[in-house]
Design an enzyme around this catalytic site. Structure first.
Site, PDB file in Angstrom:
ATOM      1  N   CYS A   1       0.844  -1.197   0.000  1.00  0.00           N
ATOM      2  CA  CYS A   1       0.000   0.000   0.000  1.00  0.00           C
ATOM      3  C   CYS A   1       0.875   1.240   0.000  1.00  0.00           C
ATOM      4  O   CYS A   1       1.974   1.248   0.553  1.00  0.00           O
ATOM      5  CB  CYS A   1      -0.943   0.002   1.186  1.00  0.00           C
ATOM      6  SG  CYS A   1      -0.109  -0.132   2.755  1.00  0.00           S
TER       7      CYS A   1
ATOM      8  N   CYS B   1       1.892   2.342   3.417  1.00  0.00           N
ATOM      9  CA  CYS B   1       3.038   1.699   4.072  1.00  0.00           C
ATOM     10  C   CYS B   1       4.333   2.157   3.423  1.00  0.00           C
ATOM     11  O   CYS B   1       5.373   2.234   4.075  1.00  0.00           O
ATOM     12  CB  CYS B   1       2.987   0.179   4.026  1.00  0.00           C
ATOM     13  SG  CYS B   1       1.462  -0.545   3.500  1.00  0.00           S
TER      14      CYS B   1
ATOM     15  N   ASP C   1       3.478  28.926 -28.146  1.00  0.00           N
ATOM     16  CA  ASP C   1       4.520  29.560 -28.903  1.00  0.00           C
ATOM     17  C   ASP C   1       4.169  29.308 -30.374  1.00  0.00           C
ATOM     18  O   ASP C   1       3.571  28.294 -30.693  1.00  0.00           O
ATOM     19  CB  ASP C   1       5.846  28.885 -28.537  1.00  0.00           C
ATOM     20  CG  ASP C   1       6.995  29.487 -29.291  1.00  0.00           C
ATOM     21  OD1 ASP C   1       7.126  30.713 -29.265  1.00  0.00           O
ATOM     22  OD2 ASP C   1       7.750  28.720 -29.908  1.00  0.00           O
TER      23      ASP C   1
HETATM   24  P1  ADP Z   1       9.429  32.892 -32.024  1.00  0.00           P
HETATM   25  O1  ADP Z   1       8.776  33.594 -30.889  1.00  0.00           O
HETATM   26  O2  ADP Z   1       8.488  32.778 -33.181  1.00  0.00           O
HETATM   27  O3  ADP Z   1      10.048  31.605 -31.653  1.00  0.00           O
HETATM   28  P2  ADP Z   1      12.022  34.271 -31.988  1.00  0.00           P
HETATM   29  O4  ADP Z   1      11.879  34.998 -30.703  1.00  0.00           O
HETATM   30  O5  ADP Z   1      12.966  33.151 -32.018  1.00  0.00           O
HETATM   31  O6  ADP Z   1      10.610  33.850 -32.590  1.00  0.00           O
HETATM   32  O7  ADP Z   1      12.455  35.324 -33.120  1.00  0.00           O
HETATM   33  C1  ADP Z   1      11.634  36.431 -33.354  1.00  0.00           C
HETATM   34  C2  ADP Z   1      12.015  37.160 -34.587  1.00  0.00           C
HETATM   35  O8  ADP Z   1      13.330  37.653 -34.460  1.00  0.00           O
HETATM   36  C3  ADP Z   1      12.009  36.328 -35.847  1.00  0.00           C
HETATM   37  O9  ADP Z   1      10.718  36.302 -36.423  1.00  0.00           O
HETATM   38  C4  ADP Z   1      12.979  37.100 -36.716  1.00  0.00           C
HETATM   39  O10 ADP Z   1      12.347  38.182 -37.318  1.00  0.00           O
HETATM   40  C5  ADP Z   1      13.982  37.641 -35.720  1.00  0.00           C
HETATM   41  N1  ADP Z   1      15.182  36.798 -35.603  1.00  0.00           N
HETATM   42  C6  ADP Z   1      15.630  36.185 -34.501  1.00  0.00           C
HETATM   43  N2  ADP Z   1      16.774  35.533 -34.735  1.00  0.00           N
HETATM   44  C7  ADP Z   1      17.055  35.697 -36.033  1.00  0.00           C
HETATM   45  C8  ADP Z   1      18.125  35.259 -36.894  1.00  0.00           C
HETATM   46  N3  ADP Z   1      19.109  34.481 -36.465  1.00  0.00           N
HETATM   47  N4  ADP Z   1      18.077  35.627 -38.180  1.00  0.00           N
HETATM   48  C9  ADP Z   1      17.085  36.400 -38.643  1.00  0.00           C
HETATM   49  N5  ADP Z   1      16.073  36.838 -37.881  1.00  0.00           N
HETATM   50  C10 ADP Z   1      16.046  36.518 -36.600  1.00  0.00           C
HETATM   51 MG    MG Z   2      10.849  30.008 -30.740  1.00  0.00          MG
END
Ligand code: ADP
Ligand code: MG
Length: 712
Positions: A16, A19, A393
């Site tokens: 159980c 226990c 997300d």
């Molecule tokens: P999500 O919330 O969709 O996961 P991220 O926070 O990872 O997106 O990225 C948000 C935005 O930042 C992307 O849509 C892009 O516009 C820009 N971004 C981030 N990292 C990169 C990168 N390495 N090259 C080009 N754009 C980037």
């Molecule tokens: Mg992301």
């Protein structure tokens, strides 16, 4: 002094959950023990400290718990106790029956058979009761022993014998049901093969799974279970990954594919390079997490713990009063009231109440695990059932997270020039957008240039020096000055179609736009719909992408609220804002770059985590397959579990109240009392075990509209 060691033992006769807890507490008190944990569902004990097995065995003897070293054959053999218990119950029943028959024909010596029924059926209970009474630990065994002994003393032999027999039966039932609930976990454990075929220069050799090391090469033939986590070096095949992901549709594997221990190799022979030792495999992690899940208790359990703490002593006191007061002060017959008091003792155990929650939780969690949903604690199961705001997300969760370059718009130079610059910078990025750009550059056979001072700016983009110029790749936040009208218009048009646009430029000069598209998962639309149908009042999408792109996607899948253009830290504050007294928020993400937002939610869910330990660890609940479709099932299962727990508690409490009330008019005979108790135990357990078989309803067929956006 030697440092404290961690040792795992296998336990037998752990019948159980109550226990188990008691045993754990007693082990913790042994000198030399730093910490101890008992895992009820897998019947294991983990001890940190320097202590011998003998000391553990002594402590275990109070509940007949036997302790064996983990991994020895002695520890693996089946419980020896259960055979004895069965024989005792049957023999006691036979003696009881003979006693009755002799009584009917009016023969003398009937009590001799009743005595036999009592001694045989109650032997274990009495031994335990005697021990515990000495330690002033008034548990079920003490109460039962007193009840039987009392019955005999007032000449109620039949009653005493019946109670002893029924109690033996109820013990059997309890260990049987505990075993059943535990069984679901054992099937998971049985999926790990015991041996692997090691490939050596001299040939092939079978070795025990625990001896396989990282970088060893193993051979897996068709029809065999893959013994260990690794990467395919040679051959290709289809693998049934149901043991890990709950999905039995075969997944095709070729050179470079990841394979998991416990999954079934179906069609081809493959050579696998081992990446994790047996104890570290994904399957081992799942088993361990499911096992530990029971330790995170649901909130009702603390109520029950508190309740049981007072209930038993109160009922014992009541029994004493019932025995003493009517005869002493109201001239009633002693015999009569002693009998009622004894009956009351039998109902003093809150057994059904105590066993119900763990049974439900273990059953539900094991069921979920079989379906590829890993719930890491009762508390998370409970919370998930209460969720009314679902946050997602965008990238990798509602969309596939595998963007590809779909168009390049240029203002200076041609599209190859823009891709070469962007690709050079993104070579060092770990972002999926960066990967996509690099892939496109490679596909076009473009040669990337050397880059210095690379810097990634999460949520914005990245920059690096190419030929002395700082090249920026990313969204508006990378280019703070206002953009030329032409660029703004192009940007808007592309984003409104749900595409992600990355700008490439220097200072505030824009060379071009790279338009990327990320397919919406085909199940996203139906998942959002199912959740709404289940009464989730709000769905939210969080993303770092632009409002226009995010809005277009949200509209296609029916998400209520879009929070776009968010930096990772802003996602956290938004989640915190969504949480309030009336909202329970779950956050669903990929578990790697969303870890902070996940941690901020009431319940965090990571998906597609098979193979990524970080994600597995970060979330409260993990969807092993890369399939959002399991989400409604998980929510339903959680709600169902909470409902069953409530039903069971209501039922168990109800029975006790009825029994208590029935004592006063003298309706509660000893055997009715014990039948009620046993019946309640069995019923709540069976009701709880229904969850093992609780099925996921098939998702509704959805029109394929959700996918069309990708082909725009
Ligand atoms: P999500 O919330 O969709 O996961 P991220 O926070 O990872 O997106 O990225 C948000 C935005 O930042 C992307 O849509 C892009 O516009 C820009 N971004 C981030 N990292 C990169 C990168 N390495 N090259 C080009 N754009 C980037
Ligand atoms: Mg992301």
């Amino acid at each position: 002094m030697t440092p404290p060691q961690e040792t795992v033992y296998r336990l037998h006769n752990l019948d159980c959950a109550d226990c188990a807890k008691k045993f754990e507490n007693m082990v913790k008190k042994i000198p030399g023990v730093v910490n101890a944990q008992v895992y009820f569902s897998s019947a294991k004990l983990k001890v940190v400290g320097n202590v011998g097995i003998q000391a553990l065995r002594e402590v275990g003897s109070f509940e007949n718990i036997e302790v064996f070293p983990e991994g020895t054959s002695e520890g693996l053999k089946h419980d020896s106790g259960s055979r004895f218990d069965r024989v005792a119950a049957v023999a006691s029943g036979a003696a009881l029956l003979i006693g009755w028959m002799i009584h009917l024909v009016g023969f003398p010596w009937e009590n001799l058979f009743f005595l036999a029924a009592i001694v045989i059926g109650g032997f274990k209970t009495f031994r335990k009761g005697f021990n515990n009474a000495f330690k002033l630990h008034f548990d079920m065994s003490v109460l039962m022993s007193v009840a039987v002994l009392g019955a005999v003393l007032i000449g109620e032999w039949t009653e005493g014998a019946t109670v002893a027999f029924l109690f033996a039966v109820s013990g059997l039932l309890e260990s049987y049901t505990a075993d059943k609930a535990r069984h679901s976990l054992r099937t998971l454990m049985d999926m790990t093969p015991k041996v692997a075929t090691l490939i050596e220069k001299t040939g092939e050799r079978e070795i025990p799974i625990d001896e396989v090391q990282v970088d060893d090469e193993v051979l897996v033939k068709p029809g065999e279970r893959i013994p260990i986590d690794g990467i395919v070096l040679e051959g290709h095949t289809d693998v049934n990954q149901a043991p890990i992901t709950g999905e039995s549709v075969p997944v095709s594997k070729g050179i470079g594919s990841e394979v998991f221990a416990g999954t079934i190799n179906q069609t081809g022979a493959i050579k696998v390079r081992v990446t994790k030792e047996n104890s570290e495999s994904t399957l081992a992690k799942i088993i361990q997490l499911v096992d530990e899940a029971q330790n995170k208790k649901v909130t009702v359990q603390s109520f029950i713990d508190r309740f049981s703490y007072y209930y038993t002593p109160v009922v014992i006191a009541l029994a004493a009063l019932i025995i003493l007061i009517p005869p002493l002060f109201f001239g009633q017959v002693w015999h009569e009231w002693i009998y009622r008091g004894l009956a009351l003792l039998v109902v003093a155990c809150p057994c059904a109440l105590v066993i119900t929650t763990p049974v439900v939780i273990v059953s539900a969690i094991a069921n979920a695990a079989k379906n590829g949903v890993l719930i890491k604690g009762g508390i998370h199961l409970e919370r998930l059932g209460e969720v009314n705001v679902a946050a997602f997300d965008k990238t990798g969760t509602l969309t596939k997270g595998l963007p590809y370059v779909y168009r390049v718009v240029t203002y200076q130079g041609n599209s190859d020039d823009v891709l070469t610059l962007a690709g050079s910078v993104e070579r060092f990025s770990e972002h999926p957008l960066g990967d996509a750009i690099l892939r496109e550059a490679k596909r076009r056979n473009l040669k990337t240039k050397p880059v210095r001072n690379f810097l990634a700016l999460p949520g914005k983009g990245a920059h690096g020096e190419v030929n002395g110029d700082v090249i920026k790749v990313g969204n508006k936040m990378m280019f703070p000055q206002s953009l030329p009208t032409r660029v703004q218009n192009d940007l808007m048009r592309q984003e409104e179609e749900g595409n992600t646009v990355v700008m490439v430029g220097k200072d505030n000069d824009i060379f071009g736009l790279i338009v990327l598209t990320d397919e919406i998962r085909k199940e996203s639309l139906s998942v959002i719909r199912s959740l709404k149908k289940m009464g989730i009042k709000r769905t939210v999408m969080l993303t770092g992408d632009s409002p226009a792109a995010a809005g277009a996607i949200a509209q296609k899948i029916g998400v209520d609220t879009v929070l776009a253009g968010m930096l990772p830290q802003e996602k956290v504050t938004k989640i915190q804002k969504l949480k309030n007294s009336r909202s329970v928020v779950m956050m669903v993400g990929d578990g790697i770059n969303d870890a902070p937002a996940l941690a901020a939610a009431d319940v965090s869910i990571a998906m597609g985590v098979a193979g990524t330990d970080a994600a597995l660890e970060a979330a409260d609940i993990a969807l092993m397959a890369d399939d959002l479709g399991k989400l409604p099932f998980a929510v339903e299962l959680s709600r169902q579990s909470i409902k069953v727990i409530k039903q069971n508690i209501g039922f168990a409490l109800g029975i006790k109240v009825l029994a208590l009330l029935a004592v006063f008019p003298g309706w509660l005979t000893l055997w009715v009392a014990i039948m009620a108790d046993m019946g309640a135990n069995v019923l709540v357990t069976l009701n709880g075990m229904r969850l093992v078989r609780y099925k996921r309803r098939l998702p509704e067929k959805m029109p394929e509209v959700a996918c069309t956006c990708s082909s725009t």
